[in-house]
Design a protein around this motif. Structure first.
Motif, PDB file in Angstrom:
ATOM      1  N   ARG A 137       0.449  -1.164   0.210  1.00  0.00           N
ATOM      2  CA  ARG A 137       0.033  -0.376   0.110  1.00  0.00           C
ATOM      3  C   ARG A 137       0.878   1.313   0.238  1.00  0.00           C
ATOM      4  O   ARG A 137       1.859   1.211   0.503  1.00  0.00           O
ATOM      5  CB  ARG A 137      -1.116   0.194   0.962  1.00  0.00           C
ATOM      6  N   PRO A 138       0.584   2.406  -0.547  1.00  0.00           N
ATOM      7  CA  PRO A 138       1.105   3.248  -0.241  1.00  0.00           C
ATOM      8  C   PRO A 138       1.170   3.908   0.828  1.00  0.00           C
ATOM      9  O   PRO A 138       0.382   3.353   1.645  1.00  0.00           O
ATOM     10  CB  PRO A 138       0.514   4.490  -1.620  1.00  0.00           C
ATOM     11  N   ALA A 139       2.276   4.942   1.090  1.00  0.00           N
ATOM     12  CA  ALA A 139       1.814   5.705   2.044  1.00  0.00           C
ATOM     13  C   ALA A 139       1.071   6.690   2.260  1.00  0.00           C
ATOM     14  O   ALA A 139       0.319   7.103   1.036  1.00  0.00           O
ATOM     15  CB  ALA A 139       3.413   7.146   2.366  1.00  0.00           C
ATOM     16  N   ARG A 140       0.275   7.003   3.433  1.00  0.00           N
ATOM     17  CA  ARG A 140      -1.014   7.980   3.648  1.00  0.00           C
ATOM     18  C   ARG A 140      -0.911   9.040   3.926  1.00  0.00           C
ATOM     19  O   ARG A 140      -1.408  10.163   3.196  1.00  0.00           O
ATOM     20  CB  ARG A 140      -1.694   7.620   5.209  1.00  0.00           C
ATOM     21  N   TYR A 141       0.251   9.678   3.862  1.00  0.00           N
ATOM     22  CA  TYR A 141       0.683  11.075   3.586  1.00  0.00           C
ATOM     23  C   TYR A 141       2.435  11.951   2.724  1.00  0.00           C
ATOM     24  O   TYR A 141       2.676  10.414   2.696  1.00  0.00           O
ATOM     25  CB  TYR A 141       1.395  11.914   5.154  1.00  0.00           C
ATOM     26  N   GLU A 142       2.636  12.528   2.251  1.00  0.00           N
ATOM     27  CA  GLU A 142       2.907  12.493   1.470  1.00  0.00           C
ATOM     28  C   GLU A 142       4.188  13.304   1.515  1.00  0.00           C
ATOM     29  O   GLU A 142       3.895  14.112   2.302  1.00  0.00           O
ATOM     30  CB  GLU A 142       2.462  12.966   0.164  1.00  0.00           C
ATOM     31  N   VAL A 143       5.266  13.937   0.799  1.00  0.00           N
ATOM     32  CA  VAL A 143       6.333  14.556   1.348  1.00  0.00           C
ATOM     33  C   VAL A 143       5.585  16.118   1.253  1.00  0.00           C
ATOM     34  O   VAL A 143       4.867  16.370   0.286  1.00  0.00           O
ATOM     35  CB  VAL A 143       7.599  14.852   0.663  1.00  0.00           C
ATOM     36  N   GLY A 144       5.843  17.513   1.906  1.00  0.00           N
ATOM     37  CA  GLY A 144       4.761  18.371   2.120  1.00  0.00           C
ATOM     38  C   GLY A 144       3.696  18.612   2.149  1.00  0.00           C
ATOM     39  O   GLY A 144       2.937  19.883   2.138  1.00  0.00           O
ATOM     40  N   GLY A 145       3.153  17.744   2.666  1.00  0.00           N
ATOM     41  CA  GLY A 145       1.581  17.428   3.064  1.00  0.00           C
ATOM     42  C   GLY A 145       1.144  17.655   4.234  1.00  0.00           C
ATOM     43  O   GLY A 145       2.731  18.008   5.274  1.00  0.00           O
ATOM     44  N   THR A 146       0.363  17.882   4.973  1.00  0.00           N
ATOM     45  CA  THR A 146       0.164  18.569   6.784  1.00  0.00           C
ATOM     46  C   THR A 146      -0.570  16.979   6.769  1.00  0.00           C
ATOM     47  O   THR A 146      -1.445  16.697   6.629  1.00  0.00           O
ATOM     48  CB  THR A 146      -0.335  19.699   6.498  1.00  0.00           C
ATOM     49  N   ALA A 147      -0.199  17.388   8.729  1.00  0.00           N
ATOM     50  CA  ALA A 147      -1.348  16.199   9.248  1.00  0.00           C
ATOM     51  C   ALA A 147      -0.770  16.952  10.635  1.00  0.00           C
ATOM     52  O   ALA A 147      -0.489  17.874  10.795  1.00  0.00           O
ATOM     53  CB  ALA A 147      -0.126  14.610   9.473  1.00  0.00           C
ATOM     54  N   ALA A 148      -1.170  15.947  12.239  1.00  0.00           N
ATOM     55  CA  ALA A 148      -0.857  16.494  13.215  1.00  0.00           C
ATOM     56  C   ALA A 148      -0.708  14.722  13.930  1.00  0.00           C
ATOM     57  O   ALA A 148      -1.298  14.640  13.405  1.00  0.00           O
ATOM     58  CB  ALA A 148      -2.603  16.636  14.025  1.00  0.00           C
ATOM     59  N   LEU A 149       0.078  15.845  14.990  1.00  0.00           N
ATOM     60  CA  LEU A 149       0.330  14.463  15.995  1.00  0.00           C
ATOM     61  C   LEU A 149      -0.924  13.641  16.773  1.00  0.00           C
ATOM     62  O   LEU A 149      -1.449  15.274  17.571  1.00  0.00           O
ATOM     63  CB  LEU A 149       1.111  15.170  17.278  1.00  0.00           C
ATOM     64  N   LYS A 150      -0.937  12.695  16.983  1.00  0.00           N
ATOM     65  CA  LYS A 150      -2.466  11.853  17.412  1.00  0.00           C
ATOM     66  C   LYS A 150      -2.287  12.388  19.267  1.00  0.00           C
ATOM     67  O   LYS A 150      -2.921  13.473  19.626  1.00  0.00           O
ATOM     68  CB  LYS A 150      -2.414  10.420  17.557  1.00  0.00           C
ATOM     69  N   ALA A 151      -1.130  12.262  19.874  1.00  0.00           N
ATOM     70  CA  ALA A 151      -0.711  12.650  21.113  1.00  0.00           C
ATOM     71  C   ALA A 151      -0.813  14.529  21.290  1.00  0.00           C
ATOM     72  O   ALA A 151      -2.132  14.935  22.510  1.00  0.00           O
ATOM     73  CB  ALA A 151      -0.256  12.277  21.801  1.00  0.00           C
ATOM     74  N   THR A 152      -1.337  15.192  20.875  1.00  0.00           N
ATOM     75  CA  THR A 152      -0.558  16.684  20.848  1.00  0.00           C
ATOM     76  C   THR A 152      -1.505  17.650  20.146  1.00  0.00           C
ATOM     77  O   THR A 152      -1.819  18.478  20.360  1.00  0.00           O
ATOM     78  CB  THR A 152       0.568  17.465  20.760  1.00  0.00           C
ATOM     79  N   SER A 153      -1.948  16.774  18.835  1.00  0.00           N
ATOM     80  CA  SER A 153      -2.781  17.417  18.493  1.00  0.00           C
ATOM     81  C   SER A 153      -2.281  18.417  17.561  1.00  0.00           C
ATOM     82  O   SER A 153      -2.366  19.843  17.233  1.00  0.00           O
ATOM     83  CB  SER A 153      -4.212  18.174  18.389  1.00  0.00           C
TER      84      SER A 153
END
Length: 67
Positions: A6-22
């Motif tokens: 399967r491909p990676a869920r996020y790509e370079v340059g994208g954004t996400a959030a840390l689950k523990a601290t948001s």
């Protein structure tokens, strides 16, 4: 069981959030984990002032979609 094709869920340059601290993060690098059976992301934590942004490597299961 992890699907190694399967491909990676996020790509370079994208954004996400840390689950523990948001805290929002920017994806800097994506690679397969050596010791975890999933993707590992090098991210820049976008801290609010007066804190400075810092880099961190986290496994995919520690990230969530940015809000």
């Amino acid at each position: 069981m992890v699907d190694r094709s399967r491909p990676a869920r996020y790509e370079v340059g994208g954004t996400a959030a840390l689950k523990a601290t948001s805290q929002p993060v920017e994806i800097l690098e994506v690679r397969r984990g050596e010791f975890v059976p999933d993707f590992v992301y090098k991210v820049r934590v976008l801290a609010e002032k007066p804190a400075r942004p810092y880099n961190l490597s986290v496994p995919e299961h520690d990230l969530s979609d940015a809000v």
